[in-house]
Design an enzyme around this catalytic site. Structure first.
Site, PDB file in Angstrom:
ATOM      1  N   GLU A   1       4.275   4.351 -34.940  1.00 45.95           N
ATOM      2  CA  GLU A   1       3.717   5.653 -35.303  1.00 45.95           C
ATOM      3  C   GLU A   1       2.993   5.579 -36.625  1.00 45.95           C
ATOM      4  OE1 GLU A   1       3.946   9.793 -37.179  1.00 45.95           O
ATOM      5  OE2 GLU A   1       4.513   7.830 -37.918  1.00 45.95           O
TER       6      GLU A   1
ATOM      7  N   HIS B   1      -8.727  19.278 -26.451  1.00 45.45           N
ATOM      8  CA  HIS B   1      -8.192  20.642 -26.406  1.00 45.45           C
ATOM      9  C   HIS B   1      -9.221  21.586 -27.040  1.00 45.45           C
ATOM     10  CE1 HIS B   1      -5.247  23.877 -26.499  1.00 45.45           C
ATOM     11  NE2 HIS B   1      -4.323  23.083 -25.997  1.00 45.45           N
TER      12      HIS B   1
ATOM     13  N   SER C   1     -19.665  36.255 -27.760  1.00 43.25           N
ATOM     14  CA  SER C   1     -19.064  37.242 -26.857  1.00 43.25           C
ATOM     15  C   SER C   1     -18.373  36.592 -25.660  1.00 43.25           C
ATOM     16  CB  SER C   1     -20.112  38.261 -26.411  1.00 43.25           C
ATOM     17  OG  SER C   1     -21.226  37.586 -25.879  1.00 43.25           O
TER      18      SER C   1
END
Ligand SMILES: *[C@@H]1O[C@H](CO)[C@@H](O)[C@H](O)[C@H]1NC(C)=O
Ligand SMILES: *[C@@H]1O[C@H](CO)[C@@H](O)[C@H](O)[C@H]1NC(C)=O
Ligand SMILES: *[C@@H]1O[C@H](CO)[C@@H](O)[C@H](O)[C@H]1NC(C)=O
Ligand SMILES: *[C@@H]1O[C@H](CO)[C@@H](O)[C@H](O)[C@H]1NC(C)=O
Ligand SMILES: *[C@@H]1O[C@H](CO)[C@@H](O)[C@H](O)[C@H]1NC(C)=O
Ligand SMILES: *[C@@H]1O[C@H](CO)[C@@H](O)[C@H](O)[C@H]1NC(C)=O
Ligand SMILES: *[C@@H]1O[C@H](CO)[C@@H](O)[C@H](O)[C@H]1NC(C)=O
Ligand SMILES: *[C@@H]1O[C@H](CO)[C@@H](O)[C@H](O)[C@H]1NC(C)=O
Ligand SMILES: *[C@@H]1O[C@H](CO)[C@@H](O)[C@H](O)[C@H]1NC(C)=O
Ligand SMILES: *[C@@H]1O[C@H](CO)[C@@H](O)[C@H](O)[C@H]1NC(C)=O
Length: 724
Positions: A427, A673, A613
Site C-alpha cells: 500500500e 467515478h 442544467s
C-alpha cells in the site's frame, strides 16, 4: 492514508503529510482557516443528517453482544506487538502475510495468501552534504536516533530513510527553499524572480502529497529535492512550548524522518508498469514514466534541515516577504528563499529497481446470498519495523475482527452476504496490493460487491473520524451509538460528534479504498482515530511509530484499538447481515446537491459560463428514484418478502456502478467515478465532479460542457438502476 474529518486531516499512509491537527480550544472554523491549503475548495465536508443528542448507547442484539464481547484490548495489544517487531516493507515479509492468514483461519475463516509480481524499488544508498561558500562542509546524519527505550529503533534490519519509487541520480547545486512545494508556491517564486532552473529544492512536508512537491520542482527545472518535517505541523505539542521530545515526552523527536512514496497516484495507483490490469504471473509491462519522478529526492529530519535553512538566511527573499500560506514554519530561521551564493547541496540517491512478489492475505466467509459481498481491508506493509499506528493498529483490529466473527461462526451463524477480509501488501508504495487485486477481480466485484470498509491508521490518537460515500453516512453514524468510546462512559457517537461537528469526510485518495471506489464504483468508508493539536505527536512514517510509542503515548491501554475494533465489527455485521442492505440513497442525492452548489460557486468564480442544467436535472431525477425506492424498501421489510428484498438489495448493490459507466477522466482514465476522484494537484484530497471541475480549472470550456453531460448520464444510469 487516510483521513477524515476537517479536524484531523491525517492521511494514512500512503500519503499525507499534512497532519492537520486541531485544538478543541481553538474551534473548528479557526483551525480550518489556519491549516487549510490553497486548494480548500477541493476539501468537502458536508453535514450528515445526524443531530447531536447526547445519546445513550443503543441496546445490542445477542449477536452484536457476542461480537463486542469477543474483542479485547489484551489480544489487540498482542497482535500489535507481533506486527511491530519485524521489518515488513512491501514484498519483504512473506511470513507475516502467512501468519495473518493463519490467525484468520484459526477463527474459522477460509484464508490464503495471493501473490502479485510488481515493479518496486528498494534503497541502496544515499548521501547529502552542504558545502558553504567558505569551503567547509556539513554532513546531515540522515538517520533517526537509536533510542534505548524503543527497541525497534535499533534493529539491525531497520529500514533506512528514503522515498519509495524515487529516482536514481546525483545532483550538486545551489538550492532554494520552496515552502510546501505547491504550484502556487513555485509561481510565487517565479514572480519574485528567484532562480529555480538547475537548483535543488528544499521543501517542507505538509499540504500536497509529497510526490507532487518533487514533480513540481522537476517541472520548474530543478534537479533534486530534499523534504523535511517542520515542527510547525505538531500543533501545541512542541519542545518550544515546553514539552519534552519522545521518548521522554509527547513532542516530536527532532531526528524523526517521514519516509513515503513519491509516485504520482493522481494519474493511477498500483503497479506503475501494469496500469488497469493485474500484475499476475508475467504481465505485459507498460512504460511507467507517467507516474514516476525523474529527479532524485530524499527526506530529512528537522535537525538536519536547520543548518541547510540557516545557510539561506539573508539570501533571496525572506519568508515574511514571500507571504505564502504556511511558508514560515516553527524553526528559528527566516525561511528565506535563497539561493545563497556558493552554498551548495550535494545529493545522491541510489535505489534498486526490480520486480518482486508482494502478498495479500485474503479470507472469505461465504454468505447465504452468494451474489452479495462486503469487503473489509487494511494494509499490512509499513515503512518501518514498527508501524504501530500506520498501518498495524488496523491490522491488529482485523485479526481481532476475525476472532469476533469466529465467535459467531462457532455458534453456527452464517452471514447473509459474503464477507471478505483483505490484508494488503504494497500500500505504501502506491496502493499496490489492493489495486492489483481489484484489477484482477473486477468482474466478480462488479457483480457482487456491496461496500468496501477500509481501516488503515486505525489508531494514532483518541479522536474518531470517518470519510464515506453518502449511502453509508447514516449506518456509519447510527452504529457509533452502539459503541462505548474507550473508558469515557460516552458513546463513540458523542465523542465523534463533538470532535467533528457531525461532519463526514469525502473520500479522495491516500488509502486502499481508491481502486474500489474510483475505478470499480463500489461505495466505501474509511475510518480511524487520530490526535488533536494537544495530543502526543504521532511520528508518521518514522521509526518512532513503534509499539513503544503506542503503549506509552498513543493508546496506552489499547482501549482506542478496542473501541475501533468493536465499531468495525458492528458496522460490518450490519452491512453483511441485515435483511435490507442499510443504505440511505436519498442522502446520495442530498450530498450531490451540496457538491453541485460548490460547483456552481466555482463556476461563478471564473469568467466562464457553463450550462449545468443537465446535471441539476439528473440529480433531481436520482432523488425522485430514491424516494420511490423507499416505499418498495418498506414494503419488502414489512412483508418479509424475500423476493422483493433481493430485488431491492440488488439495486442497492448495483446503483453506484452507474457512476463509473462513462469512461475515465481525461488524462487519468483509471479514475472513472463521475462524482469523486483524488484531486489532480493535491494528490489525495477529494475532487467532486472531477471531470467538470478539472476541465474548468484548465480553461477547457467545451470539455467541461462535455463532462456536464457525461456526469449527468452517469447519475441517470445510477438512478435507472434504483428506479422501482
Ligand atoms: C516478519 O515479521 C515477523 C513479525 O514481526 C518477524 O518476526 C520476522 O522476523 C519478519 N521477517 C523478516 C524477513 O523480516
Ligand atoms: C564557514 O561558514 C559556516 C557557515 O557560516 C560556519 O559555520 C563555519 O564556521 C565557517 N568555516 C570556516 C572554516 O570559516
Ligand atoms: C495551544 O497553543 C495556542 C497558541 O500558541 C494557545 O493559545 C493555546 O492556549 C494552547 N492550548 C493548550 C491547550 O495548551
Ligand atoms: C500577504 O498576502 C495577503 C493576501 O494574500 C495580503 O492581504 C497581505 O497584505 C500580504 N502581506 C504583506 C506583508 O505583503
Ligand atoms: C534564534 O536565532 C537567533 C540568530 O541566530 C539567535 O540570536 C536566537 O537566540 C535564536 N532564538 C532561539 C529561541 O533559539
Ligand atoms: C553519486 O554520488 C555518490 C555518493 O556521493 C557517488 O558514490 C557516485 O559515484 C556518484 N555517481 C555519479 C554517477 O556521479
Ligand atoms: C465459498 O463459495 C465458493 C463459491 O461458491 C466456493 O468455491 C467455496 O468453496 C466456498 N468456501 C467455503 C469455505 O465454503
Ligand atoms: C486493558 O484495559 C484494562 C482497563 O480496562 C487495563 O487495566 C489493562 O491494562 C489493559 N490491557 C492492556 C494490555 O493494555
Ligand atoms: C436518509 O437521508 C435523508 C437525506 O439526507 C434524510 O433526510 C433521512 O432522514 C435519512 N434517513 C432515512 C431513514 O430516510
Ligand atoms: C452564482 O452566480 C449567480 C448569478 O450571479 C447567483 O445568482 C448565484 O447565487 C451564484 N451561486 C453561487 C453558489 O455562488
Amino acid at each position: 492514508m487516510a483521513i477524515f474529518n476537517k479536524i484531523r486531516w491525517i492521511y494514512s499512509t500512503y500519503d499525507t503529510t499534512t497532519i492537520m491537527r486541531t485544538s478543541k480550544l481553538l474551534g473548528v472554523v479557526a483551525l480550518l482557516a489556519t491549516h487549510a491549503n490553497a486548494c480548500q475548495r477541493e476539501r468537502h465536508f458536508h453535514h450528515s443528517n445526524v443531530k447531536h443528542q447526547g445519546v445513550s448507547p443503543t441496546p445490542l442484539t445477542p449477536h452484536e453482544s457476542t461480537l463486542v464481547e469477543a474483542i479485547s484490548n489484551r489480544t489487540l495489544s498482542d497482535w500489535s506487538y507481533y506486527y511491530t517487531h519485524g521489518a515488513h516493507l512491501a514484498g519483504k515479509n512473506f511470513s507475516m502475510a502467512q501468519w495473518t492468514a493463519d490467525r484468520w483461519a484459526e477463527n474459522g475463516i477460509d484464508s490464503s495468501v495471493v501473490t502479485y509480481n510488481v515493479y518496486i524499488d528498494y534503497p541502496i544508498s544515499k548521501s547529502l552534504s552542504l558545502t558553504y561558500a567558505n569551503g567547509s562542509v556539513f554532513h546531515p546524519s540522515l538517520e533517526e536516533a537509536v533510542l534505548n527505550e524503543d527497541s525497534t529503533s535499533s534493529y539491525p534490519d531497520r529500514i533506512p530513510t528514503f522515498h519509495g519509487y524515487s529516482a536514481n541520480g546525483n545532483a550538486s547545486a545551489e538550492y532554494v527553499y520552496v515552502g510546501r512545494g505547491q504550484q502556487v508556491d513555485f509561481r510565487r517564486l517565479i514572480e519574485l524572480g528567484v532562480p529555480l532552473e538547475g537548483k535543488i529544492a528544499i521543501s517542507r512536508y505538509g499540504g500536497p502529497f509529497r510526490g507532487l512537491k518533487v514533480k513540481n520542482a522537476q517541472e520548474y527545472g530543478m534537479v533534486g529535492a530534499v523534504l523535511f518535517t517542520d515542527p510547525d505541523d505538531d500543533g501545541n505539542m512542541t519542545e518550544a512550548n515546553g514539552y519534552a521530545a519522545y521518548p521522554d515526552g509527547p513532542a516530536r523527536n527532532p531526528t524523526s524522518v517521514q519516509r513515503g512514496s513519491v509516485q504520482n497516484l493522481a494519474i493511477y495507483p498500483g503497479d506503475p508498469t501494469t496500469p488497469g490490469y493485474p500484475s499476475k504471473n508475467d504481465p505485459l509491462r507498460a512504460d511507467p514514466s507517467r507516474v514516476l519522478v525523474k529527479i532524485p529526492s530524499i527526506p530529512i529530519s528537522y535537525v538536519d534541515a536547520i543548518p541547510i535553512l540557516e545557510a539561506l538566511d539573508g539570501h533571496g527573499i525572506s519568508g515574511r516577504e514571500v507571504n505564502r500560506t504556511r511558508w514560515v514554519g516553527a524553526l528559528n530561521v527566516s525561511y528565506s528563499t535563497g539561493p545563497a551564493p556558493g552554498a551548495v547541496l550535494g545529493l545522491s540517491n541510489l535505489m534498486k529497481n526490480t520486480y518482486a512478489p508482494i502478498w495479500n492475505a485474503i479470507g472469505v466467509i461465504n454468505g447465504t446470498n452468494a451474489d452479495e459481498t462486503i469487503v473489509i481491508g487494511n494494509h499490512r506493509d509499513a515503512w518501518v519495523v514498527g508501524g504501530a499506528a500506520d498501518p498495524n493498529s488496523g491490522t491488529a483490529i482485523i485479526v481481532e475482527l476475525s476472532k469476533a466473527f469466529g465467535a459467531l461462526l462457532a455458534q453456527g451463524w452464517k452471514p447473509k452476504r459474503n464477507i471478505v477480509l483483505c490484508s494488503w501488501d504494497g500500500e505504501e508504495y502506491g496502493l499496490v496490493g489492493s489495486t492489483e487485486w481489484v484489477e484482477e477481480y473486477i468482474p466478480w466485484l462488479t457483480e457482487t460487491a456491496v461496500s468496501y470498509l477500509n481501516i488503515d491508521v486505525g489508531v494514532s490518537g483518541p479522536h474518531p473520524g470517518i470519510a464515506a460515500t453518502p449511502e453509508l453516512h447514516e449506518v456509519a453514524t447510527e452504529t457509533m451509538k452502539k459503541i462505548l468510546w474507550m473508558d469515557s462512559g460516552r458513546t463513540m457517537y458523542d465523542v465523534w460528534y463533538e470532535d467533528n461537528e457531525g461532519e463526514i469526510g469525502v473520500l479522495g485518495s491516500g488509502s486502499d479504498y481508491t481502486a474500489f471506489l474510483d475505478h470499480a464504483g463500489i461505495g466505501a468508508i474509511d475510518m480511524g482515530s487520530n490526535p488533536s493539536d494537544i495530543d502526543p505527536v504521532y511520528h508518521y512514517h518514522s521509526n518512532y511509530d513503534s509499539y513503544h510509542w503506542m503503549s506509552k503515548f498513543g493508546d496506552p491501554e489499547f482501549l482506542t484499538h478496542q473501541s475501533m475494533a468493536q465499531y468495525l465489527a458492528l458496522l460490518a455485521y450490519k452491512l453483511a447481515d441485515d435483511d435490507l442492505i442499510p443504505f440511505n440513497l436519498s442522502n446520495y442525492a442530498v450530498q450531490m446537491s451540496l457538491y453541485y452548489k460548490d460547483l456552481i460557486s466555482a463556476i461563478n468564480s471564473t469568467s466562464e459560463t457553463l450550462d449545468t442544467s443537465a446535471l441539476e436535472e439528473a440529480i433531481g431525477y436520482f432523488a425522485r428514484c430514491a424516494t420511490e425506492l423507499k416505499q418498495l424498501e418498506h414494503q419488502a421489510v414489512k412483508g418479509a418478502d424475500n423476493e422483493l428484498l433481493a430485488a431491492v438489495n440488488h439495486k442497492h448493490r448495483d446503483f453506484q456502478r452507474g457512476f463509473v459507466s462513462q469512461g475515465g477522466i481525461p488524462q487519468r482514465e483509471f479514475y472513472r467515478h463521475v462524482i469523486f476522484a483524488p484531486g489532480s494537484d493535491t494528490g489525495y484530497a477529494a475532487q467532486t465532479f472531477p471531470g467538470i471541475s478539472e476541465a474548468l480549472t484548465a480553461g477547457y470550456t467545451s470539455l467541461a460542457a462535455e463532462w456536464v453531460q457525461k456526469t449527468a448520464n452517469g447519475i441517470i444510469v445510477a438512478a435507472d438502476i434504483i428506479k422501482p
